[in-house]
Design a protein around this motif. Structure first.
Motif, mmCIF file in Angstrom:
data_model
loop_
_atom_site.group_PDB
_atom_site.id
_atom_site.type_symbol
_atom_site.label_atom_id
_atom_site.label_comp_id
_atom_site.label_asym_id
_atom_site.label_seq_id
_atom_site.Cartn_x
_atom_site.Cartn_y
_atom_site.Cartn_z
ATOM 1 N N VAL A 1 -2.522 43.301 -19.418
ATOM 2 C CA VAL A 1 -3.572 44.317 -19.471
ATOM 3 C C VAL A 1 -4.318 44.169 -20.791
ATOM 4 O O VAL A 1 -3.739 44.287 -21.860
ATOM 5 N N ILE A 2 -5.595 43.899 -20.690
ATOM 6 C CA ILE A 2 -6.449 43.750 -21.860
ATOM 7 C C ILE A 2 -7.348 44.985 -21.943
ATOM 8 O O ILE A 2 -7.971 45.365 -20.947
ATOM 9 N N PRO A 3 -7.424 45.614 -23.116
ATOM 10 C CA PRO A 3 -8.292 46.791 -23.241
ATOM 11 C C PRO A 3 -9.738 46.463 -22.866
ATOM 12 O O PRO A 3 -10.244 45.393 -23.205
ATOM 13 N N ALA A 4 -10.386 47.368 -22.176
ATOM 14 C CA ALA A 4 -11.771 47.155 -21.762
ATOM 15 C C ALA A 4 -12.721 47.233 -22.946
ATOM 16 O O ALA A 4 -13.726 46.533 -22.987
ATOM 17 N N THR B 1 -16.770 43.040 -33.561
ATOM 18 C CA THR B 1 -16.907 42.609 -34.957
ATOM 19 C C THR B 1 -15.591 42.008 -35.449
ATOM 20 O O THR B 1 -15.584 40.956 -36.083
ATOM 21 N N ARG B 2 -14.479 42.673 -35.128
ATOM 22 C CA ARG B 2 -13.172 42.161 -35.556
ATOM 23 C C ARG B 2 -12.820 40.881 -34.809
ATOM 24 O O ARG B 2 -12.179 39.990 -35.362
ATOM 25 N N LEU B 3 -13.235 40.779 -33.545
ATOM 26 C CA LEU B 3 -13.005 39.536 -32.803
ATOM 27 C C LEU B 3 -13.777 38.388 -33.431
ATOM 28 O O LEU B 3 -13.241 37.300 -33.646
ATOM 29 N N ALA B 4 -15.055 38.611 -33.727
ATOM 30 C CA ALA B 4 -15.897 37.569 -34.313
ATOM 31 C C ALA B 4 -15.394 37.141 -35.691
ATOM 32 O O ALA B 4 -15.565 35.988 -36.086
ATOM 33 N N ALA B 5 -14.746 38.070 -36.399
ATOM 34 C CA ALA B 5 -14.241 37.770 -37.739
ATOM 35 C C ALA B 5 -12.860 37.116 -37.697
ATOM 36 O O ALA B 5 -12.274 36.855 -38.744
ATOM 37 N N ASP B 6 -12.350 36.843 -36.494
ATOM 38 C CA ASP B 6 -11.009 36.257 -36.327
ATOM 39 C C ASP B 6 -9.942 37.075 -37.066
ATOM 40 O O ASP B 6 -9.085 36.536 -37.759
ATOM 41 N N ASP B 7 -10.019 38.381 -36.903
ATOM 42 C CA ASP B 7 -9.102 39.311 -37.566
ATOM 43 C C ASP B 7 -7.717 39.219 -36.923
ATOM 44 O O ASP B 7 -7.478 39.750 -35.840
ATOM 45 N N GLU B 8 -6.812 38.507 -37.587
ATOM 46 C CA GLU B 8 -5.459 38.287 -37.047
ATOM 47 C C GLU B 8 -4.720 39.593 -36.796
ATOM 48 O O GLU B 8 -3.986 39.720 -35.824
ATOM 49 N N LEU C 1 -3.999 44.035 -30.396
ATOM 50 C CA LEU C 1 -4.325 43.877 -28.974
ATOM 51 C C LEU C 1 -3.128 43.351 -28.193
ATOM 52 O O LEU C 1 -2.830 43.816 -27.086
ATOM 53 N N GLY C 2 -2.427 42.379 -28.769
ATOM 54 C CA GLY C 2 -1.257 41.816 -28.105
ATOM 55 C C GLY C 2 -0.159 42.839 -27.918
ATOM 56 O O GLY C 2 0.446 42.927 -26.849
ATOM 57 N N LEU C 3 0.096 43.629 -28.957
ATOM 58 C CA LEU C 3 1.133 44.659 -28.851
ATOM 59 C C LEU C 3 0.744 45.721 -27.828
ATOM 60 O O LEU C 3 1.595 46.209 -27.081
ATOM 61 N N GLY D 1 2.993 46.128 -24.624
ATOM 62 C CA GLY D 1 3.631 47.438 -24.508
ATOM 63 C C GLY D 1 3.485 48.024 -23.122
ATOM 64 O O GLY D 1 4.247 48.906 -22.711
ATOM 65 N N SER D 2 2.520 47.525 -22.359
ATOM 66 C CA SER D 2 2.291 48.011 -20.998
ATOM 67 C C SER D 2 3.063 47.216 -19.953
ATOM 68 O O SER D 2 3.088 47.591 -18.791
ATOM 69 N N CYS D 3 3.657 46.105 -20.357
ATOM 70 C CA CYS D 3 4.366 45.253 -19.401
ATOM 71 C C CYS D 3 5.694 45.881 -18.999
ATOM 72 O O CYS D 3 6.401 46.459 -19.819
ATOM 73 N N TYR D 4 6.008 45.735 -17.744
ATOM 74 C CA TYR D 4 7.266 46.247 -17.220
ATOM 75 C C TYR D 4 7.772 45.244 -16.201
ATOM 76 O O TYR D 4 7.033 44.824 -15.319
ATOM 77 N N TYR D 5 9.006 44.838 -16.342
ATOM 78 C CA TYR D 5 9.596 43.875 -15.402
ATOM 79 C C TYR D 5 10.851 44.475 -14.834
ATOM 80 O O TYR D 5 11.727 44.922 -15.564
ATOM 81 N N GLU D 6 10.936 44.491 -13.534
ATOM 82 C CA GLU D 6 12.126 44.980 -12.854
ATOM 83 C C GLU D 6 12.612 43.889 -11.915
ATOM 84 O O GLU D 6 11.856 43.423 -11.072
ATOM 85 N N ASP D 7 13.828 43.469 -12.094
ATOM 86 C CA ASP D 7 14.407 42.434 -11.242
ATOM 87 C C ASP D 7 14.830 43.089 -9.929
ATOM 88 O O ASP D 7 15.844 43.771 -9.858
ATOM 89 N N LEU D 8 14.014 42.907 -8.913
ATOM 90 C CA LEU D 8 14.285 43.528 -7.613
ATOM 91 C C LEU D 8 15.185 42.632 -6.773
ATOM 92 O O LEU D 8 15.024 41.406 -6.761
ATOM 93 N N PRO D 9 16.092 43.238 -6.050
ATOM 94 C CA PRO D 9 16.947 42.429 -5.160
ATOM 95 C C PRO D 9 16.120 41.845 -4.029
ATOM 96 O O PRO D 9 15.144 42.416 -3.594
#
Length: 59
Positions: free
Chosen positions: A23-26, A31-38, A44-46, A50-58
């Protein structure tokens, strides 16, 4: 879906062992993207992971 606070027009995707939905924020700070703000990339990555959820389903 109202019990989880979602609107009625929301689609929910479930991750699997072979497929992960990232999920990427809309709204991003161009400005921060263009400045390569690490630090911003990390934020953004966190936010996305943080929205990822994995459930191992049978099978």
């Amino acid at each position: 879906m109202t019990e989880i606070g979602a609107k009625s027009d929301v689609t929910i995707y479930a991750d699997t062992a072979d497929l992960v939905h990232l999920v990427i924020p809309a709204d991003v700070d161009k400005t921060r993207l263009a400045a390569d703000d690490e630090a911003y990339f990390e934020e953004l990555g966190l936010a996305a992971l943080g929205s990822c959820y994995y459930e191992d389903l049978p099978e």
